[in-house]
Design an enzyme around this catalytic site. Sequence first.
Site, PDB file in Angstrom:
ATOM      1  N   HIS A   1      77.384  22.458  22.145  1.00  0.00           N
ATOM      2  CA  HIS A   1      78.198  21.262  21.921  1.00  0.00           C
ATOM      3  C   HIS A   1      77.549  20.073  22.631  1.00  0.00           C
ATOM      4  O   HIS A   1      77.098  20.200  23.770  1.00  0.00           O
ATOM      5  CB  HIS A   1      79.623  21.469  22.446  1.00  0.00           C
ATOM      6  CG  HIS A   1      80.505  20.293  22.165  1.00  0.00           C
ATOM      7  ND1 HIS A   1      81.129  20.108  20.954  1.00  0.00           N
ATOM      8  CD2 HIS A   1      80.829  19.219  22.923  1.00  0.00           C
ATOM      9  CE1 HIS A   1      81.810  18.978  20.979  1.00  0.00           C
ATOM     10  NE2 HIS A   1      81.646  18.424  22.161  1.00  0.00           N
TER      11      HIS A   1
ATOM     12  N   ASP B   1      83.484  20.101  15.635  1.00  0.00           N
ATOM     13  CA  ASP B   1      83.746  20.855  14.407  1.00  0.00           C
ATOM     14  C   ASP B   1      82.447  21.334  13.753  1.00  0.00           C
ATOM     15  O   ASP B   1      82.359  21.418  12.538  1.00  0.00           O
ATOM     16  CB  ASP B   1      84.539  19.992  13.421  1.00  0.00           C
ATOM     17  CG  ASP B   1      83.784  18.722  13.026  1.00  0.00           C
ATOM     18  OD1 ASP B   1      82.704  18.471  13.608  1.00  0.00           O
ATOM     19  OD2 ASP B   1      84.261  17.989  12.140  1.00  0.00           O
TER      20      ASP B   1
ATOM     21  N   CYS C   1      78.828  18.399  15.586  1.00  0.00           N
ATOM     22  CA  CYS C   1      78.741  17.576  16.800  1.00  0.00           C
ATOM     23  C   CYS C   1      77.325  17.066  17.073  1.00  0.00           C
ATOM     24  O   CYS C   1      77.155  15.938  17.526  1.00  0.00           O
ATOM     25  CB  CYS C   1      79.294  18.322  18.007  1.00  0.00           C
ATOM     26  SG  CYS C   1      78.218  19.603  18.646  1.00  0.00           S
TER      27      CYS C   1
END
Length: 395
Positions: free
Chosen positions: A382, A169, A172
């Site tokens: 990510h 979100d 990370c």
Amino acid sequence: MADPVHISSEYWLETAKGFLYPVEMSTDKDELLCKPQDNGKATIAGDENKLSEQRSGPEKQVSTSPGITTLTDNTKQFKLSSSQAQATQESEEDMYRDAEEIEREKILLVCGTGSSDFPENRLSVEPEVGIMDYCQEEWRGNTSHAKCIRKGYEAVSQKFISIRRVRGDNYCAIRATLFQALSQATRLPGWLQREDMILLPEKLMDKYGWITQWQLRQKWTSKVENLVDEIKKCLMLLKSKWKHMSEMKMLTEKQAACDELFRSEEDEYKLYEAVKFLMLNTAIELYEDNEKGKEVPMFSWLLFARDTSSNPSQLMKNHLNQLGLTGGLEQVEMFLLAYALQHTIQVYRMYKYNTDEFVTLYPNDPEEAWPVVTLITEDDRHYNVLARMCQETSL
């Protein structure tokens, strides 16, 4: 396996465009990786065979940072090219959730039901899964990119047993780093032991009026007193939780407590506010040191070379205030995170397999006394957590 990359000053200058400033990511789910070319431009390398992405939330870029054009010996300051227009943030597909999860969220919004009613959705760091099991599930394609990623995972599996998927979100990078730091904490860091640490918000706001524009997650207050109190609470929570974790002797007990902490959304996001504020404080110190002619790390020059963060005020407004809302951490900000927590962040970068940048350290010349946390990424956007080193490696 490649050794952790140590980047010289010359190398930084040559690769600043491609290494530090992530290029704009495509909104197409099949176009996930941007590769810098020799001329500094970026091209999209698609991988239509990646069957599923992280399914816990979208990671988005706030902006695209223009390339660096000049660095003079006299000023030691970077200037960014103004010829490139800054990319605007547009709506993106959810790249880390499957269709079923997206559809369920739509239904919840219509019904007025929050995700908190579903405990499984609140897992910020999922349980361990074998590295190669994870890889085989996610990367079954036969493209050159998929093969590169698989080889990267094979190399990592020689040192680590499992991986823990991190909720995506836009927090990370902070989430993965803080989770690792707390789950292996053996002592309260010196910077958290300082008596004046809790007074930091009041001290900074008295000196810099623009900090009153700090935006707390999902709410804003016009009263400085309220803002100071809220940030103080976040810092005190970080200190108490870190102390609590470090006092636990049993590794299993510590891990269970850490898992529980990262299930509590209210406490979890307060910790992120504390970390973000510590990042701002670190940025202010670096900026002022540079203004006074003191030696500062290379990343500090790059941090304030961007059009969107030429000073700490802009960094707060355009980056830290947006962190977790419209964007995650850019690579240069990973250095700032490492300095703020005084931890070395070691990252295995899957798409850089078989290059000198496969294992990257933030900072690249870390202090020996700093603890090390280890993360893994496929795209520098990510981050997941690596868990349990192989016995041979740990010995």
